[in-house]
Write an enzyme that holds these catalytic residues in place. Structure first.
Site, PDB file in Angstrom:
ATOM      1  N   LYS A 245      -8.658  -1.275   0.984  1.00 54.36           N
ATOM      2  CA  LYS A 245      -9.713  -1.702   1.900  1.00 54.36           C
ATOM      3  C   LYS A 245     -10.562  -2.745   1.188  1.00 54.36           C
ATOM      4  O   LYS A 245     -11.041  -2.514   0.084  1.00 54.36           O
ATOM      5  CB  LYS A 245     -10.611  -0.520   2.302  1.00 54.36           C
ATOM      6  CG  LYS A 245     -10.190   0.191   3.555  1.00 54.36           C
ATOM      7  CD  LYS A 245     -10.384  -0.664   4.768  1.00 54.36           C
ATOM      8  CE  LYS A 245      -9.714  -0.038   5.969  1.00 54.36           C
ATOM      9  NZ  LYS A 245      -8.948  -0.993   6.731  1.00 54.36           N
TER      10      LYS A 245
ATOM     11  N   GLU B  82       0.814  -1.225   0.000  1.00 53.22           N
ATOM     12  CA  GLU B  82       0.000   0.000   0.000  1.00 53.22           C
ATOM     13  C   GLU B  82       0.843   1.268   0.000  1.00 53.22           C
ATOM     14  O   GLU B  82       1.706   1.464   0.868  1.00 53.22           O
ATOM     15  CB  GLU B  82      -0.936   0.011   1.207  1.00 53.22           C
ATOM     16  CG  GLU B  82      -1.871   1.221   1.231  1.00 53.22           C
ATOM     17  CD  GLU B  82      -3.009   1.084   2.225  1.00 53.22           C
ATOM     18  OE1 GLU B  82      -3.728   2.085   2.427  1.00 53.22           O
ATOM     19  OE2 GLU B  82      -3.181  -0.003   2.805  1.00 53.22           O
TER      20      GLU B  82
END
Length: 398
Positions: A225, A209
């Site tokens: 997410k 990420e």
């Protein structure tokens, strides 16, 4: 707080670690020039301290909107690590429970310069004698599930919309932990695979990420997410899940707001929404949000705007940090912070999910997930275990 030259750190941290985000063309010819290590107890603002230390060593990051060229000689840039607790401190929120890795600083800045010739790393230490004991979690599955239920109750009261809950585990070891931590970079999807080390501590990262990057003159963040097993059915389930999409979009909106605080007016945009990417044996949903930096934006202000990352805190961010501080029994240590590279014309910081740390006696690991009103406690416990499993397996390998 300490600032020391290269003589004060382990030789392996200079010659054999690979910092995530470092310019690929410079790897293999970088040597450490100076280092800053800071802990919360030292006082002050870590974002300001980082920018000032970098400027003192020839890395001026006081106006990210101005184009800057990377130099092939002299100072290249710096590794930068910021803990989740330090990020919460810069945001004005509670820093949470005490860290389980007190040897690990909350801020590390390591300035690197180009060597005149190729750097010959020290001989690799043998893997023989590596032993990793049983992992011990800081909370039981029941306690984890109860924390999920507590977040759902807070959402029901209107205190928060979403909170990311993170658990910690530790295991004793014998031998040299750095080769084990370095192996994490080989995990599939580890965009920020690499290591950073100092006296008495080391961090290994396999994060996919992007917390914040400067790419083509734009600030970029890629929040993740939503998780499912990396099967055809898992991909279909992730794409079809209204709960996962709602959770994801909520964090995308939070990241848009974070960037808007430091962006040129009207320049924030969502370039990619809910794209499915693979990390090890998991599918994860990722979006890309970008913006043009405002004139005069410095690194310190940027760090204060984006740290700690929205995908590992929740929304609203300060209210989520209060829930995290109340519910997590152990501090986040090396997890959920920032690790990467900063330099002229280049910022590339990963969010330290899928990250482990070592002190003199134990390895430490953190994993969790976002909690919304639609969360099932048992499923959240299972998801955290699934995220930790590939990291645990690779750390145990001899």
């Amino acid at each position: 707080m300490s600032g020391n030259g290269p003589d004060g750190v382990e030789a392996l941290s200079r010659g054999m670690t690979v910092v995530p985000g470092a310019p690929p063309g410079c790897r293999g010819r970088l040597v450490e020039r100076a280092r800053l290590e800071w802990r919360l107890a030292d006082g002050g603002d870590p974002a300001d301290l980082a920018q000032e230390f970098l400027a003192a060593h020839g890395i001026a990051l006081h106006d990210l909107a101005r184009p800057a060229a990377h130099q092939s000689e002299g100072v290249c840039g710096a590794a930068l690590y910021l803990s989740a607790a330090a990020g919460a401190h810069t945001a004005g929120g509670p820093t949470g429970a005490s860290t389980p890795v007190p040897a690990l600083p909350d801020l590390v800045v390591v300035v690197h310069q180009h060597a005149r010739g190729p750097v010959v790393p020290p001989a690799a230490r043998p893997a023989a004698g590596w032993w990793l004991g049983d992992w011990r979690d800081s909370w039981t599955p029941r306690q984890h599930a109860d924390a999920v239920a507590a977040v759902r109750a807070a959402i029901g009261r209107g205190d928060v919309y979403q909170v990311n809950l993170v658990g910690h585990a530790a295991a004793p070891y014998a031998g040299d932990p750095l080769p084990a931590l370095a192996r994490l970079a080989a995990l599939p999807g580890a965009r920020y695979g690499g290591t950073l080390a100092g006296l008495g501590w080391a961090v290994g990262c396999a994060s996919p990420e992007t917390l914040i990057a400067l790419e083509g003159g734009r600030l970029v963040t890629r929040p993740i997410k939503g998780t499912r097993p990396a099967t055809a059915a898992g991909r279909r389930e992730l794409l079809a899940s209204a709960k996962e999409r709602a959770e994801h979009v909520m964090i995308v909106d939070l990241e848009r707001n974070d960037l808007a605080r430091v962006a040129r007016t009207g320049s924030v945009r969502v370039d990619d929404l809910f794209a499915v990417r693979r990390w090890c044996d998991l599918w994860q949903a990722e979006s890309t949000v970008s913006a043009a930096p405002a004139d005069g934006l410095g690194l310190a202000a940027l760090l204060r705007a984006v740290c700690p990352g929205g995908s590992v805190t929740g929304a609203p961010k300060l209210a989520a940090l209060a829930q995290i501080a109340a519910l997590e029994p152990v501090g986040r240590g090396a997890g959920m912070g920032a690790l990467g590279w900063v330099g002229p014309g280049r910022i590339d910081l990963g969010l330290t999910i899928r990250t482990a740390a070592a002190d003199a006696e134990r390895l430490h690991l953190w994993a969790g997930g976002g909690i919304t009103w639609g969360s099932d406690p048992a499923a959240e416990v299972a998801e955290a275990a699934a995220k930790a499993a590939p990291v645990r397996a690779l750390l145990a390998a001899g």
